[in-house]
Design a protein around this motif. Structure first.
Motif, PDB file in Angstrom:
ATOM      1  N   ARG A  34       0.866  -1.195   0.000  1.00  0.00           N
ATOM      2  CA  ARG A  34       0.000   0.000   0.000  1.00  0.00           C
ATOM      3  C   ARG A  34       0.893   1.233   0.000  1.00  0.00           C
ATOM      4  O   ARG A  34       1.749   1.384   0.872  1.00  0.00           O
ATOM      5  CB  ARG A  34      -0.934  -0.003   1.223  1.00  0.00           C
ATOM      6  CG  ARG A  34      -1.894   1.180   1.224  1.00  0.00           C
ATOM      7  CD  ARG A  34      -3.129   0.930   2.057  1.00  0.00           C
ATOM      8  NE  ARG A  34      -3.999  -0.104   1.514  1.00  0.00           N
ATOM      9  CZ  ARG A  34      -4.944   0.095   0.586  1.00  0.00           C
ATOM     10  NH1 ARG A  34      -5.147   1.300   0.088  1.00  0.00           N
ATOM     11  NH2 ARG A  34      -5.681  -0.907   0.159  1.00  0.00           N
ATOM     12  N   ASN A  35       0.739   2.083  -0.991  1.00  0.00           N
ATOM     13  CA  ASN A  35       1.638   3.230  -1.140  1.00  0.00           C
ATOM     14  C   ASN A  35       1.364   4.319  -0.115  1.00  0.00           C
ATOM     15  O   ASN A  35       0.201   4.640   0.171  1.00  0.00           O
ATOM     16  CB  ASN A  35       1.498   3.837  -2.537  1.00  0.00           C
ATOM     17  CG  ASN A  35       2.082   2.957  -3.614  1.00  0.00           C
ATOM     18  OD1 ASN A  35       2.888   2.080  -3.335  1.00  0.00           O
ATOM     19  ND2 ASN A  35       1.696   3.195  -4.864  1.00  0.00           N
ATOM     20  N   THR A  36       2.441   4.903   0.368  1.00  0.00           N
ATOM     21  CA  THR A  36       2.350   6.095   1.208  1.00  0.00           C
ATOM     22  C   THR A  36       2.726   7.321   0.393  1.00  0.00           C
ATOM     23  O   THR A  36       2.102   8.368   0.481  1.00  0.00           O
ATOM     24  CB  THR A  36       3.342   5.985   2.393  1.00  0.00           C
ATOM     25  OG1 THR A  36       3.207   4.715   2.990  1.00  0.00           O
ATOM     26  CG2 THR A  36       3.101   7.081   3.405  1.00  0.00           C
ATOM     27  N   GLY A  66       5.934   2.602   0.819  1.00  0.00           N
ATOM     28  CA  GLY A  66       4.678   2.251   1.461  1.00  0.00           C
ATOM     29  C   GLY A  66       4.857   1.136   2.463  1.00  0.00           C
ATOM     30  O   GLY A  66       5.958   0.920   2.987  1.00  0.00           O
ATOM     31  N   LYS A  83       7.923  -1.370   6.356  1.00  0.00           N
ATOM     32  CA  LYS A  83       8.004  -0.174   5.503  1.00  0.00           C
ATOM     33  C   LYS A  83       8.974  -0.471   4.364  1.00  0.00           C
ATOM     34  O   LYS A  83      10.110  -0.895   4.617  1.00  0.00           O
ATOM     35  CB  LYS A  83       8.504   1.018   6.307  1.00  0.00           C
ATOM     36  CG  LYS A  83       7.474   1.514   7.294  1.00  0.00           C
ATOM     37  CD  LYS A  83       7.933   2.792   7.948  1.00  0.00           C
ATOM     38  CE  LYS A  83       6.808   3.328   8.817  1.00  0.00           C
ATOM     39  NZ  LYS A  83       7.178   4.569   9.474  1.00  0.00           N
ATOM     40  N   GLU A 114       9.394   7.744   4.602  1.00  0.00           N
ATOM     41  CA  GLU A 114       8.814   7.256   3.343  1.00  0.00           C
ATOM     42  C   GLU A 114       8.754   8.337   2.267  1.00  0.00           C
ATOM     43  O   GLU A 114       9.031   8.079   1.101  1.00  0.00           O
ATOM     44  CB  GLU A 114       7.413   6.696   3.605  1.00  0.00           C
ATOM     45  CG  GLU A 114       7.460   5.360   4.325  1.00  0.00           C
ATOM     46  CD  GLU A 114       6.232   5.097   5.167  1.00  0.00           C
ATOM     47  OE1 GLU A 114       5.227   4.636   4.616  1.00  0.00           O
ATOM     48  OE2 GLU A 114       6.286   5.358   6.381  1.00  0.00           O
ATOM     49  N   ARG A 115       8.402   9.563   2.669  1.00  0.00           N
ATOM     50  CA  ARG A 115       8.357  10.641   1.666  1.00  0.00           C
ATOM     51  C   ARG A 115       9.761  10.921   1.124  1.00  0.00           C
ATOM     52  O   ARG A 115       9.968  11.060  -0.077  1.00  0.00           O
ATOM     53  CB  ARG A 115       7.771  11.920   2.292  1.00  0.00           C
ATOM     54  CG  ARG A 115       6.248  11.950   2.296  1.00  0.00           C
ATOM     55  CD  ARG A 115       5.742  13.126   3.097  1.00  0.00           C
ATOM     56  NE  ARG A 115       6.163  14.426   2.598  1.00  0.00           N
ATOM     57  CZ  ARG A 115       5.549  15.115   1.628  1.00  0.00           C
ATOM     58  NH1 ARG A 115       4.468  14.627   1.052  1.00  0.00           N
ATOM     59  NH2 ARG A 115       5.990  16.299   1.250  1.00  0.00           N
ATOM     60  N   GLU A 323       0.642  11.964  -3.431  1.00  0.00           N
ATOM     61  CA  GLU A 323       0.040  11.216  -2.310  1.00  0.00           C
ATOM     62  C   GLU A 323      -1.147  10.421  -2.814  1.00  0.00           C
ATOM     63  O   GLU A 323      -2.019  10.976  -3.477  1.00  0.00           O
ATOM     64  CB  GLU A 323      -0.407  12.178  -1.212  1.00  0.00           C
ATOM     65  CG  GLU A 323       0.756  12.823  -0.498  1.00  0.00           C
ATOM     66  CD  GLU A 323       0.321  13.865   0.531  1.00  0.00           C
ATOM     67  OE1 GLU A 323      -0.831  14.350   0.459  1.00  0.00           O
ATOM     68  OE2 GLU A 323       1.160  14.170   1.397  1.00  0.00           O
TER      69      GLU A 323
END
Ligand code: NAP
Length: 324
Positions: A34-36, A66, A83, A114-115, A323
């Motif tokens: 699942r992408n963050t 993610g 992660k 993550e970003r 996002e």
């Protein structure tokens, strides 16, 4: 169902549609990620236009970070909740979640968010490969980097400076010039206002540079050759202004027995151990603070067309995060 970007035919930003797609349970050897944060890269525009052709219909997007949401049989390296980052493969990162073969996924390096990693992985590994393999910097060289305020540009300039180079950057606007000076550039040329080859000759007192890192392509190719010292290397690695085609090799002899390479990161990463080595080097340089990852734009997946419009109109600097 998950939201994902789909392209049915090549074209402008309008061909990208956000649709709902079903997601299956992971099969053997697969994970559900699942992408963050999704990283925008200029290559996404080449995939969209068909400059780099893909079977249609296609997704888009080559990197994201993610969380592992489910794992298939036989997956030993990942557990639910890990992660992770994923890069490469068939473009499909512009989505909320997707199935991936486990080897496509790597754990997020310790201490890196993550970003930040979605903003840095492809651009940072490209910078690392350019500086350690395409033209291994020894320190003390004066080098030229085009699009110095871009996503790759800010990282490449900081990293080269850290390795001891004097960095000349070219950019399109005064604002980008200020940013580049804050991120590794010793000299900045605003190439919409100044002739960059003349300025490079002035800065280097006529000597020229041993290497030009050129991701702009068509618009800068000839000028870049004119910035090189004899036996210098033009490291061409992108097509932001269009691809370079139809080159007469004689031009390389006339301008001083020059070298040209058309570098692609995939060549480096296909070599055993290089992915691990590159990720470790990138993580280390980010943690050290020598390379700061600047996320200057954040968009929602629903606004994907605007991402491409802004990037192609040279309105962005540094890294862009989408996002989900
Ligand atoms: N070979 C590889 O493996 C590899 C890997 C990653 C990236 N790349 C390449 O590296 C480059 C940078 O990627 P990025 O994602 O970081 O993008 P970016 O540098 O953030 O954006 C592209 C920049 O190129 C400059 N540019 C010059 N002429 C342009 C034109 N006609 N249209 C649009 N932009 C133009 C603009 O900066 P100014 O306004 O300052 O001119 C623009 O901001 C791209 O060419 C990409 O394909 C290659």
């Amino acid at each position: 169902m998950v939201k994902a970007v789909q392209v049915q035919s090549y074209g402008g930003p309008e061909v990208m549609e956000v649709v709902d797609l079903p997601v299956a349970e992971p099969g053997p050897g697969q994970v559900l990620m699942r992408n963050t944060a999704i990283g925008f890269n200029f290559i996404d525009t080449y995939h969209r236009t068909g400059l780099y052709p893909l079977p249609l219909p296609t997704g888009l997007g080559v990197e994201a970070t993610g969380i592992i949401e489910a794992v298939g049989d036989g997956v030993a390296d990942f557990a639910v909740g890990d992660k992770v980052a994923a890069m490469g493969g068939g473009p499909s990162a512009y989505c909320e979640a997707r199935l991936l073969d486990a080897p496509m996924v790597t754990k997020l390096p310790d201490g890196i968010g993550e970003r930040t990693f979605a903003a840095a992985m492809l651009k940072g590994l490209t910078s690392w490969a350019l500086l350690t393999q395409t033209f291994p910097l020894k320190g003390g060289e004066t080098i030229l980097v085009h699009a110095a305020a871009g996503g790759v540009g800010l990282i490449l300039c900081q990293w080269a400076k850290h390795l001891g180079a004097t960095v000349i950057g070219t950019v399109g606007t005064d604002e980008k010039a200020t940013l580049s000076k804050e991120h590794g550039c010793d000299h900045v040329i605003v190439y919409t206002k100044e002739n960059f080859t003349e300025r490079v000759r002035e800065i280097t007192e006529g000597r020229g540079v041993p290497v030009v890192f050129d991701s702009v392509g068509q618009a800068t190719f000839e000028g870049s050759l004119d910035c090189l010292q004899p036996l210098g290397l033009l490291a061409s690695f992108g097509n932001a202004s269009g691809p370079v085609t139809g080159v007469d090799l004689g031009i390389l002899s006339q301008k001083g027995s020059l070298f040209v390479t058309r570098m692609t990161l995939g060549t480096t990463l296909a070599m055993p151990g290089k992915m691990t080595e590159g990720v470790a080097a990138l993580a280390e340089i980010i943690r050290s603070g020598a390379v700061k990852i600047e996320i200057n734009h954040t968009y929602k997946l629903d606004d994907i067309q605007q991402v491409h419009i802004d990037a192609e109109n040279r309105k962005t600097t540094g890294s862009i995060i989408i996002e989900p």
